[in-house]
Design a protein around this motif. Structure first.
Motif, PDB file in Angstrom:
ATOM      1  N   MET A   1      54.123 -29.876 -34.289  1.00 31.94           N
ATOM      2  CA  MET A   1      52.946 -30.507 -34.867  1.00 31.94           C
ATOM      3  C   MET A   1      52.477 -31.601 -33.925  1.00 31.94           C
ATOM      4  O   MET A   1      53.280 -32.352 -33.379  1.00 31.94           O
ATOM      5  N   ASN A   2      51.159 -31.701 -33.782  1.00 33.26           N
ATOM      6  CA  ASN A   2      50.613 -32.786 -32.975  1.00 33.26           C
ATOM      7  C   ASN A   2      49.873 -33.777 -33.880  1.00 33.26           C
ATOM      8  O   ASN A   2      49.768 -33.570 -35.093  1.00 33.26           O
ATOM      9  N   GLY A   3      49.352 -34.827 -33.270  1.00 28.60           N
ATOM     10  CA  GLY A   3      48.697 -35.872 -34.046  1.00 28.60           C
ATOM     11  C   GLY A   3      47.474 -35.404 -34.801  1.00 28.60           C
ATOM     12  O   GLY A   3      47.237 -35.821 -35.939  1.00 28.60           O
ATOM     13  N   ALA A   4      46.692 -34.528 -34.186  1.00 32.14           N
ATOM     14  CA  ALA A   4      45.486 -34.026 -34.854  1.00 32.14           C
ATOM     15  C   ALA A   4      45.859 -33.220 -36.089  1.00 32.14           C
ATOM     16  O   ALA A   4      45.186 -33.325 -37.131  1.00 32.14           O
ATOM     17  N   GLU A   5      46.912 -32.431 -36.007  1.00 25.90           N
ATOM     18  CA  GLU A   5      47.355 -31.642 -37.157  1.00 25.90           C
ATOM     19  C   GLU A   5      47.839 -32.546 -38.288  1.00 25.90           C
ATOM     20  O   GLU A   5      47.566 -32.281 -39.460  1.00 25.90           O
ATOM     21  N   LEU A   6      48.539 -33.611 -37.930  1.00 22.42           N
ATOM     22  CA  LEU A   6      48.995 -34.568 -38.936  1.00 22.42           C
ATOM     23  C   LEU A   6      47.798 -35.238 -39.614  1.00 22.42           C
ATOM     24  O   LEU A   6      47.773 -35.401 -40.835  1.00 22.42           O
ATOM     25  N   ALA A   7      46.785 -35.594 -38.832  1.00 23.08           N
ATOM     26  CA  ALA A   7      45.579 -36.218 -39.396  1.00 23.08           C
ATOM     27  C   ALA A   7      44.849 -35.255 -40.323  1.00 23.08           C
ATOM     28  O   ALA A   7      44.345 -35.664 -41.375  1.00 23.08           O
ATOM     29  N   VAL A   8      44.808 -33.979 -39.972  1.00 24.36           N
ATOM     30  CA  VAL A   8      44.157 -32.979 -40.822  1.00 24.36           C
ATOM     31  C   VAL A   8      44.876 -32.895 -42.162  1.00 24.36           C
ATOM     32  O   VAL A   8      44.242 -32.857 -43.221  1.00 24.36           O
ATOM     33  N   ILE A   9      46.199 -32.893 -42.131  1.00 27.73           N
ATOM     34  CA  ILE A   9      46.965 -32.859 -43.384  1.00 27.73           C
ATOM     35  C   ILE A   9      46.638 -34.093 -44.219  1.00 27.73           C
ATOM     36  O   ILE A   9      46.413 -33.999 -45.422  1.00 27.73           O
ATOM     37  N   ARG A  10      46.592 -35.251 -43.575  1.00 27.57           N
ATOM     38  CA  ARG A  10      46.278 -36.491 -44.303  1.00 27.57           C
ATOM     39  C   ARG A  10      44.917 -36.385 -44.982  1.00 27.57           C
ATOM     40  O   ARG A  10      44.762 -36.753 -46.147  1.00 27.57           O
ATOM     41  N   HIS A  11      43.940 -35.852 -44.280  1.00 28.13           N
ATOM     42  CA  HIS A  11      42.594 -35.716 -44.855  1.00 28.13           C
ATOM     43  C   HIS A  11      42.569 -34.696 -45.989  1.00 28.13           C
ATOM     44  O   HIS A  11      41.811 -34.851 -46.945  1.00 28.13           O
ATOM     45  N   LYS A  12      43.407 -33.669 -45.899  1.00 21.78           N
ATOM     46  CA  LYS A  12      43.463 -32.660 -46.967  1.00 21.78           C
ATOM     47  C   LYS A  12      44.119 -33.209 -48.234  1.00 21.78           C
ATOM     48  O   LYS A  12      43.947 -32.657 -49.311  1.00 21.78           O
ATOM     49  N   LEU A  13      44.862 -34.285 -48.096  1.00 19.68           N
ATOM     50  CA  LEU A  13      45.490 -34.925 -49.259  1.00 19.68           C
ATOM     51  C   LEU A  13      44.505 -35.912 -49.881  1.00 19.68           C
ATOM     52  O   LEU A  13      44.764 -37.110 -49.974  1.00 19.68           O
ATOM     53  N   ASP A  14      43.365 -35.400 -50.300  1.00 16.09           N
ATOM     54  CA  ASP A  14      42.311 -36.211 -50.921  1.00 16.09           C
ATOM     55  C   ASP A  14      41.845 -37.340 -50.008  1.00 16.09           C
ATOM     56  O   ASP A  14      41.544 -38.438 -50.469  1.00 16.09           O
ATOM     57  N   ASN A  15      41.816 -37.044 -48.710  1.00 14.89           N
ATOM     58  CA  ASN A  15      41.327 -37.998 -47.714  1.00 14.89           C
ATOM     59  C   ASN A  15      42.065 -39.341 -47.783  1.00 14.89           C
ATOM     60  O   ASN A  15      41.450 -40.409 -47.830  1.00 14.89           O
ATOM     61  N   ARG A  16      43.383 -39.263 -47.802  1.00 10.70           N
ATOM     62  CA  ARG A  16      44.208 -40.481 -47.858  1.00 10.70           C
ATOM     63  C   ARG A  16      43.957 -41.372 -46.652  1.00 10.70           C
ATOM     64  O   ARG A  16      43.661 -40.894 -45.559  1.00 10.70           O
ATOM     65  N   THR A  17      44.134 -42.658 -46.857  1.00  9.86           N
ATOM     66  CA  THR A  17      44.061 -43.597 -45.737  1.00  9.86           C
ATOM     67  C   THR A  17      45.354 -43.479 -44.938  1.00  9.86           C
ATOM     68  O   THR A  17      46.358 -42.919 -45.403  1.00  9.86           O
ATOM     69  N   GLN A  18      45.334 -44.030 -43.741  1.00 15.24           N
ATOM     70  CA  GLN A  18      46.554 -44.036 -42.934  1.00 15.24           C
ATOM     71  C   GLN A  18      47.645 -44.844 -43.636  1.00 15.24           C
ATOM     72  O   GLN A  18      48.814 -44.479 -43.577  1.00 15.24           O
ATOM     73  N   GLU A  19      47.264 -45.914 -44.295  1.00 16.67           N
ATOM     74  CA  GLU A  19      48.249 -46.727 -45.025  1.00 16.67           C
ATOM     75  C   GLU A  19      48.911 -45.910 -46.134  1.00 16.67           C
ATOM     76  O   GLU A  19      50.132 -45.965 -46.308  1.00 16.67           O
ATOM     77  N   GLN A  20      48.110 -45.168 -46.888  1.00 18.10           N
ATOM     78  CA  GLN A  20      48.653 -44.351 -47.979  1.00 18.10           C
ATOM     79  C   GLN A  20      49.570 -43.250 -47.443  1.00 18.10           C
ATOM     80  O   GLN A  20      50.629 -42.994 -48.006  1.00 18.10           O
ATOM     81  N   MET A  21      49.161 -42.619 -46.352  1.00 16.60           N
ATOM     82  CA  MET A  21      49.976 -41.549 -45.768  1.00 16.60           C
ATOM     83  C   MET A  21      51.278 -42.106 -45.209  1.00 16.60           C
ATOM     84  O   MET A  21      52.336 -41.503 -45.377  1.00 16.60           O
ATOM     85  N   ALA A  22      51.197 -43.258 -44.570  1.00 16.83           N
ATOM     86  CA  ALA A  22      52.406 -43.878 -44.033  1.00 16.83           C
ATOM     87  C   ALA A  22      53.396 -44.162 -45.158  1.00 16.83           C
ATOM     88  O   ALA A  22      54.601 -43.918 -45.021  1.00 16.83           O
ATOM     89  N   LEU A  32      52.605 -44.350 -37.903  1.00 18.98           N
ATOM     90  CA  LEU A  32      51.715 -43.247 -38.241  1.00 18.98           C
ATOM     91  C   LEU A  32      50.534 -43.193 -37.275  1.00 18.98           C
ATOM     92  O   LEU A  32      50.159 -42.116 -36.800  1.00 18.98           O
ATOM     93  N   LYS A  33      49.966 -44.343 -36.970  1.00 17.02           N
ATOM     94  CA  LYS A  33      48.844 -44.372 -36.025  1.00 17.02           C
ATOM     95  C   LYS A  33      49.262 -43.823 -34.670  1.00 17.02           C
ATOM     96  O   LYS A  33      48.516 -43.081 -34.033  1.00 17.02           O
ATOM     97  N   ARG A  34      50.460 -44.153 -34.234  1.00 14.84           N
ATOM     98  CA  ARG A  34      50.954 -43.643 -32.948  1.00 14.84           C
ATOM     99  C   ARG A  34      51.187 -42.144 -32.991  1.00 14.84           C
ATOM    100  O   ARG A  34      50.932 -41.447 -32.013  1.00 14.84           O
ATOM    101  N   TYR A  35      51.661 -41.644 -34.135  1.00 12.03           N
ATOM    102  CA  TYR A  35      51.837 -40.192 -34.276  1.00 12.03           C
ATOM    103  C   TYR A  35      50.487 -39.485 -34.228  1.00 12.03           C
ATOM    104  O   TYR A  35      50.330 -38.470 -33.551  1.00 12.03           O
ATOM    105  N   GLU A  36      49.511 -40.010 -34.955  1.00 13.86           N
ATOM    106  CA  GLU A  36      48.206 -39.353 -35.041  1.00 13.86           C
ATOM    107  C   GLU A  36      47.440 -39.384 -33.718  1.00 13.86           C
ATOM    108  O   GLU A  36      46.597 -38.531 -33.482  1.00 13.86           O
TER     109      GLU A  36
END
Length: 74
Positions: A1-22, A32-36
């Motif tokens: 998995m790369n950062g873009a894929e992780l960000a896509v998953i985060r957005h699919k989770l009702d467009n969660r913020t980075q804080e919520q996903m972390a 999380l920001k470094r991963y994305e």
């Protein structure tokens, strides 16, 4: 998995913020920001957890999971 894929998953989770996903993944916001941004490789356990969260969301189980997480932190 790369950062873009992780960000896509985060957005699919009702467009969660980075804080919520972390919080859901149990990592720091900075981590999380470094991963994305691919500044840091995503550990396998984070990738698997993100995929599990995506599945929970698809099956409408994410609210239940979040309640369990909240109780375990008390």
């Amino acid at each position: 998995m790369n950062g873009a894929e992780l960000a896509v998953i985060r957005h699919k989770l009702d467009n969660r913020t980075q804080e919520q996903m972390a919080e859901l993944l149990g990592v720091s916001l900075v981590g999380l920001k470094r991963y994305e941004t691919d500044a840091r490789p995503i550990p396998e356990y984070i990738a698997r957890s993100a995929i599990a969260l995506k599945l929970c969301h698809k099956e409408n189980l994410l609210p239940v999971l979040e309640k369990l997480f909240a109780k375990s932190l008390c």
